[in-house]
Design an enzyme around this catalytic site. Sequence first.
Site, PDB file in Angstrom:
ATOM      1  N   ARG A   5      20.382  68.673  13.855  1.00  0.00           N
ATOM      2  CA  ARG A   5      21.816  68.970  13.817  1.00  0.00           C
ATOM      3  C   ARG A   5      22.498  68.734  15.164  1.00  0.00           C
ATOM      4  O   ARG A   5      23.506  69.350  15.471  1.00  0.00           O
ATOM      5  CB  ARG A   5      22.079  70.409  13.351  1.00  0.00           C
ATOM      6  CG  ARG A   5      21.676  70.673  11.910  1.00  0.00           C
ATOM      7  CD  ARG A   5      22.028  72.100  11.521  1.00  0.00           C
ATOM      8  NE  ARG A   5      21.595  72.414  10.162  1.00  0.00           N
ATOM      9  CZ  ARG A   5      21.304  73.635   9.740  1.00  0.00           C
ATOM     10  NH1 ARG A   5      21.406  74.653  10.578  1.00  0.00           N
ATOM     11  NH2 ARG A   5      20.942  73.855   8.496  1.00  0.00           N
ATOM     12  N   ARG A   9      28.136  69.891  14.910  1.00  0.00           N
ATOM     13  CA  ARG A   9      27.926  71.334  15.001  1.00  0.00           C
ATOM     14  C   ARG A   9      28.612  71.976  16.206  1.00  0.00           C
ATOM     15  O   ARG A   9      29.701  72.500  16.092  1.00  0.00           O
ATOM     16  CB  ARG A   9      26.426  71.683  15.019  1.00  0.00           C
ATOM     17  CG  ARG A   9      25.640  71.205  13.828  1.00  0.00           C
ATOM     18  CD  ARG A   9      25.927  71.996  12.596  1.00  0.00           C
ATOM     19  NE  ARG A   9      25.284  73.309  12.653  1.00  0.00           N
ATOM     20  CZ  ARG A   9      25.111  74.084  11.595  1.00  0.00           C
ATOM     21  NH1 ARG A   9      25.513  73.680  10.422  1.00  0.00           N
ATOM     22  NH2 ARG A   9      24.562  75.263  11.714  1.00  0.00           N
ATOM     23  N   ARG A  18      36.519  65.230  13.753  1.00  0.00           N
ATOM     24  CA  ARG A  18      36.392  65.592  12.348  1.00  0.00           C
ATOM     25  C   ARG A  18      37.535  66.472  11.852  1.00  0.00           C
ATOM     26  O   ARG A  18      37.562  66.856  10.677  1.00  0.00           O
ATOM     27  CB  ARG A  18      35.069  66.334  12.119  1.00  0.00           C
ATOM     28  CG  ARG A  18      33.959  65.431  11.597  1.00  0.00           C
ATOM     29  CD  ARG A  18      33.061  66.130  10.622  1.00  0.00           C
ATOM     30  NE  ARG A  18      33.768  66.741   9.525  1.00  0.00           N
ATOM     31  CZ  ARG A  18      33.369  67.861   8.919  1.00  0.00           C
ATOM     32  NH1 ARG A  18      32.284  68.481   9.318  1.00  0.00           N
ATOM     33  NH2 ARG A  18      34.055  68.365   7.923  1.00  0.00           N
ATOM     34  N   ASP A  54      24.471  64.034   5.357  1.00  0.00           N
ATOM     35  CA  ASP A  54      24.094  65.314   4.749  1.00  0.00           C
ATOM     36  C   ASP A  54      23.095  65.026   3.644  1.00  0.00           C
ATOM     37  O   ASP A  54      23.129  63.943   3.030  1.00  0.00           O
ATOM     38  CB  ASP A  54      25.312  66.037   4.176  1.00  0.00           C
ATOM     39  CG  ASP A  54      24.976  67.460   3.747  1.00  0.00           C
ATOM     40  OD1 ASP A  54      25.072  68.374   4.584  1.00  0.00           O
ATOM     41  OD2 ASP A  54      24.578  67.646   2.577  1.00  0.00           O
ATOM     42  N   TYR A 129      19.324  73.082  -4.881  1.00  0.00           N
ATOM     43  CA  TYR A 129      20.785  73.031  -4.907  1.00  0.00           C
ATOM     44  C   TYR A 129      21.308  72.681  -6.292  1.00  0.00           C
ATOM     45  O   TYR A 129      22.273  73.276  -6.791  1.00  0.00           O
ATOM     46  CB  TYR A 129      21.298  72.010  -3.890  1.00  0.00           C
ATOM     47  CG  TYR A 129      21.359  72.514  -2.478  1.00  0.00           C
ATOM     48  CD1 TYR A 129      22.167  73.595  -2.133  1.00  0.00           C
ATOM     49  CD2 TYR A 129      20.619  71.906  -1.470  1.00  0.00           C
ATOM     50  CE1 TYR A 129      22.229  74.056  -0.824  1.00  0.00           C
ATOM     51  CE2 TYR A 129      20.677  72.363  -0.158  1.00  0.00           C
ATOM     52  CZ  TYR A 129      21.484  73.438   0.152  1.00  0.00           C
ATOM     53  OH  TYR A 129      21.546  73.896   1.449  1.00  0.00           O
TER      54      TYR A 129
END
Length: 322
Positions: A5, A9, A18, A54, A129
């Site tokens: 990451r 982050r 972003r 992702d 998920y």
Amino acid sequence: MWFMRQAGRSLPEYLKVREGIPMLESCMRPELVTEITLQPVRRHKVDAAIYFSDIVVPLKAIGLDLDIKPGIGPVVAEPIRTRADLARLRELTPDDVSYVTEAIGMLMGELGATPLIGFAGAPFTLASYLVEGGPSRNHEHTKAMMYGDPELWAELLDRLADITSAFLKVQIEAGASAVQLFDSWVGALAPVDYRRSVLPASAKVFDAIAAYDVPRIHFGVGTGELLGLMGEAGADVVGVDWRVPLDEAARRVGPGKALQGNLDPAVLFAPTAAVETKTREVLDAAAGLEGHIFNLGHGVLPTMDPDSLTRLVEYVHTQTAR
């Protein structure tokens, strides 16, 4: 050394570029992906970049109705619960993720000698998920399917293994120097369940990309009891979180594998002297390993001071210089 990451982050420059752009959309803009992937390499001088994306990107690419909700994570509109639901899991083609090929091509022109690590979610974590409909603490629907309908479960993981393999192949063929398979939730399983219900699908992924002869890393959280089995799945490197010292992890994994890890991310919130002490413990435990990639035991935390990461890179590089 590099950080999971690290692309985003905690970096202010990441938050700036972003701003106002949803996560999944940002993963589909090659110029933005390139910039975010490069940011930690510029700032921290890490030894590798990791592709900004992702784990649910390939699922979105094949048409599943899902989104990444801020503060929650991936949320699936219609969970996979029946055999009929499997029809929604079609094969992934390179055209589905052409933006990945384009972004990696751009990165190859920018990174020079710095390697790029590609990645994907492992079949179990993706299945969790999809079956739960989002993040889950107890994985009750996932385990209910795994125990109650093992044939459906096996078919679900097999399809996800094919999708994951295709996604990794796209990244490798575009120029990725290594790949990491993230099995973030697999630590919720007992070893006997991992061997029976997860190992075959993970092994299928590693087998599918073996011919490319790029290093393959396998990482999970809370997987101290699964380290040996994760090594059996076929990776060249096994990631270790902070719960097991690297020398003990090496004993569990067995010979022939390198290890990655395993500084507790929370240590970075302590004073510099404490960070260096804990880092030295990791390096000492890694002495004599067949191979070691220094990393955190999990990902960079959003509130982490970026300067602490830069100092950590400098410290490890200084301590391990030959």
